[in-house]
Design a protein around this motif. Structure first.
Motif, PDB file in Angstrom:
ATOM      1  N   SER A 118      32.036  28.620  34.510  1.00  0.00           N
ATOM      2  CA  SER A 118      33.407  28.446  34.029  1.00  0.00           C
ATOM      3  C   SER A 118      33.654  29.291  32.787  1.00  0.00           C
ATOM      4  CB  SER A 118      33.672  26.967  33.717  1.00  0.00           C
ATOM      5  OG  SER A 118      34.980  26.784  33.204  1.00  0.00           O
ATOM      6  N   GLN A 119      34.620  30.233  32.918  1.00  0.00           N
ATOM      7  CA  GLN A 119      35.054  31.048  31.792  1.00  0.00           C
ATOM      8  C   GLN A 119      36.531  30.737  31.524  1.00  0.00           C
ATOM      9  OE1 GLN A 119      33.089  32.680  34.402  1.00  0.00           O
ATOM     10  NE2 GLN A 119      31.436  32.082  33.018  1.00  0.00           N
ATOM     11  N   LEU A 120      36.821  30.232  30.347  1.00  0.00           N
ATOM     12  CA  LEU A 120      38.194  29.863  30.018  1.00  0.00           C
ATOM     13  C   LEU A 120      39.038  31.111  29.776  1.00  0.00           C
ATOM     14  CD1 LEU A 120      37.911  26.796  27.603  1.00  0.00           C
ATOM     15  CD2 LEU A 120      38.256  26.827  30.077  1.00  0.00           C
ATOM     16  N   LEU A 121      40.148  31.188  30.489  1.00  0.00           N
ATOM     17  CA  LEU A 121      41.112  32.264  30.326  1.00  0.00           C
ATOM     18  C   LEU A 121      42.370  31.871  31.104  1.00  0.00           C
ATOM     19  CD1 LEU A 121      41.266  35.163  29.038  1.00  0.00           C
ATOM     20  CD2 LEU A 121      40.902  36.056  31.334  1.00  0.00           C
ATOM     21  N   ALA A 122      43.503  32.395  30.680  1.00  0.00           N
ATOM     22  CA  ALA A 122      44.758  32.225  31.421  1.00  0.00           C
ATOM     23  C   ALA A 122      45.225  33.619  31.825  1.00  0.00           C
ATOM     24  CB  ALA A 122      45.800  31.516  30.566  1.00  0.00           C
ATOM     25  N   PRO A 123      44.675  34.177  32.910  1.00  0.00           N
ATOM     26  CA  PRO A 123      44.972  35.567  33.274  1.00  0.00           C
ATOM     27  C   PRO A 123      46.454  35.838  33.499  1.00  0.00           C
ATOM     28  CG  PRO A 123      43.097  34.732  34.520  1.00  0.00           C
ATOM     29  CD  PRO A 123      43.709  33.559  33.845  1.00  0.00           C
ATOM     30  N   ALA A 124      47.168  34.869  34.089  1.00  0.00           N
ATOM     31  CA  ALA A 124      48.606  35.068  34.301  1.00  0.00           C
ATOM     32  C   ALA A 124      49.329  35.209  32.962  1.00  0.00           C
ATOM     33  CB  ALA A 124      49.179  33.901  35.099  1.00  0.00           C
ATOM     34  N   ALA A 148      40.123  39.377  36.324  1.00  0.00           N
ATOM     35  CA  ALA A 148      39.328  38.364  35.631  1.00  0.00           C
ATOM     36  C   ALA A 148      38.532  37.560  36.654  1.00  0.00           C
ATOM     37  CB  ALA A 148      40.232  37.454  34.803  1.00  0.00           C
ATOM     38  N   ASP A 149      37.845  36.529  36.190  1.00  0.00           N
ATOM     39  CA  ASP A 149      37.019  35.660  37.032  1.00  0.00           C
ATOM     40  C   ASP A 149      35.958  36.481  37.778  1.00  0.00           C
ATOM     41  OD1 ASP A 149      36.112  33.329  38.208  1.00  0.00           O
ATOM     42  OD2 ASP A 149      37.561  33.399  39.863  1.00  0.00           O
ATOM     43  N   PHE A 150      35.190  37.248  37.017  1.00  0.00           N
ATOM     44  CA  PHE A 150      34.208  38.154  37.621  1.00  0.00           C
ATOM     45  C   PHE A 150      32.974  37.442  38.159  1.00  0.00           C
ATOM     46  CE2 PHE A 150      36.537  40.991  34.737  1.00  0.00           C
ATOM     47  CZ  PHE A 150      36.765  42.066  35.562  1.00  0.00           C
ATOM     48  N   ARG A 151      32.592  36.327  37.571  1.00  0.00           N
ATOM     49  CA  ARG A 151      31.281  35.755  37.881  1.00  0.00           C
ATOM     50  C   ARG A 151      31.271  34.856  39.118  1.00  0.00           C
ATOM     51  NH1 ARG A 151      27.940  37.100  33.733  1.00  0.00           N
ATOM     52  NH2 ARG A 151      28.894  37.536  31.712  1.00  0.00           N
ATOM     53  N   SER A 152      32.396  34.250  39.453  1.00  0.00           N
ATOM     54  CA  SER A 152      32.390  33.188  40.462  1.00  0.00           C
ATOM     55  C   SER A 152      32.042  33.695  41.861  1.00  0.00           C
ATOM     56  CB  SER A 152      33.729  32.460  40.482  1.00  0.00           C
ATOM     57  OG  SER A 152      34.777  33.333  40.833  1.00  0.00           O
ATOM     58  N   ARG A 153      32.409  34.936  42.194  1.00  0.00           N
ATOM     59  CA  ARG A 153      32.113  35.428  43.549  1.00  0.00           C
ATOM     60  C   ARG A 153      30.615  35.610  43.752  1.00  0.00           C
ATOM     61  NH1 ARG A 153      34.499  38.046  48.034  1.00  0.00           N
ATOM     62  NH2 ARG A 153      32.963  37.630  49.674  1.00  0.00           N
TER      63      ARG A 153
END
Length: 357
Positions: free
Chosen positions: A103-109, A121-126
């Motif tokens: 879990s990486q906190l960010l609000a990309p929108a 963003a959200d690079f790690r989850s895949r």
């Protein structure tokens, strides 16, 4: 990029091409405000009303990212329309790949709206979804930039230390070795009130405690695990340290600081030794590369040369941010961003998701 040290946000504006090293056009940093830092650290452990607090913290860190973006554009004399995308890591608050999530906190929108630029963003989850650790991700960037013609080690000294091993005709190896600045900063803040031990002067003021050092290493099974492996504040946190210091209350705080620095050095050297490395040059980056005592101790413990990535043409504070810019570039070009041999994923994957401008 904002890392596990939770001290600041580093950004670079860079140009990538299929051949040649990336060109850095501008760079900027913003310190994370004390109140936000305290909240981000608190969110690493279970607490009251976490969903609400996490959403607000994600907004706040995104606002800070946007400020860095504006600074980068102003320095380079560019406008949002000139930029292909922002590669944004977010702030890690939980990392449990063994349970199938990170879990990486960010609000990309929000960041896309504020900046007028597409956000990747959200690079790690895949990678985690594909059975991997989701970390470290920078070895793919290191391979792309530095190649594998000459044996070398890139050592990132952030909150956690991680290494990339590049060798001719050998698969890339990359993994976390253990705590770097994380426990050092924690102990320094607790006993001096300062955010960090500048130049490692406090650690240098006293010898390390051999019995405590031995206990710190031997009492933690994680150090003996083979790669692929990654870690973070889920393991190396205040509770971990306090439990290990039980029975060593008589050790003076400065001796403990020196011992924690020795733990960082010894865990790095031992991890590299397990990979049959002896005299390969080490190039350090991250905040710990500015810790003079840490770098001197590492140079004494390692048989090969030790320097910083400045000598390779990439600044110590630029490497991680540049890596996530490269990961955004890889996403846009539909290139895999992970190395399965590093993370343990089931295969190559395009990392991240896009929030258009």
């Amino acid at each position: 990029m904002s890392g596990t040290s939770v001290d600041g946000v580093d950004g670079v504006l860079s140009y990538f091409s299929e051949s040649g090293r990336p060109q850095i056009l501008s760079k900027a940093s913003e310190q994370i405000p004390v109140s936000l830092r305290q909240e981000l650290l608190a969110l690493n452990t279970p607490g009251d009303n976490e969903l609400h607090r996490s959403a607000l913290a994600a907004n706040a860190i995104s606002d800070l990212y946007a400020r860095v973006v504006f600074n980068l554009l102003e320095q380079a004399g560019l406008k949002p329309v000139d930029i292909a995308a922002i590669g944004a890591h977010g702030q890690t608050v939980r990392h449990r790949p063994e349970l199938g999530y990170t879990s990486q906190l960010l609000a990309p929108a929000r960041l896309a709206e504020l900046s007028g630029i597409a956000v990747i963003a959200d690079f790690r989850s895949r990678d985690v979804a594909a059975g991997g650790q989701g970390a470290p991700l920078v070895p793919a960037f290191h391979r792309a930039v530095f190649g594998t013609d000459t044996p070398l080690v890139i050592l990132n000294l952030g909150g956690i230390a991680n290494v990339t091993l590049l060798r001719p005709d050998r698969p890339v190896i990359g993994f976390d070795t253990g705590p770097a600045n994380m426990l050092l900063d924690l102990w320094c803040q607790r006993h001096t009130g300062k955010l960090y031990d500048a130049d490692g002067k406090w650690a240098a003021s006293a010898p390390s405690h051999p019995k405590l050092l031995k206990h710190l290493i031997e009492s933690e099974p994680w150090f003996a695990l083979p790669p692929p492996k990654s870690t973070g504040r889920d393991l190396f946190n205040p509770q971990w340290l306090d439990s290990r210091l039980s029975g060593f209350e008589s050790v003076e705080p400065a001796h403990t600081q020196a011992t924690l620095l020795a733990l960082t050095v010894q865990s790095i050297v031992a991890a590299l030794g397990q990979q049959d490395l002896v005299d390969v040059p080490i190039y350090a980056c991250g905040g710990g590369a500015r810790n003079l005592e840490l770098m001197q101790r590492l140079a004494q413990a390692w048989e090969g040369p030790v320097s910083t990535t400045d000598t390779l043409g990439i600044g110590t504070q630029d490497m991680e941010a540049l890596a996530f810019a490269w990961l955004a570039w890889a996403h846009l070009n539909k290139n895999a961003g992970n190395l399965p041999e590093v993370t343990g994923a089931n295969g190559f994957r395009i990392l991240g998701a896009c929030w258009p401008a």
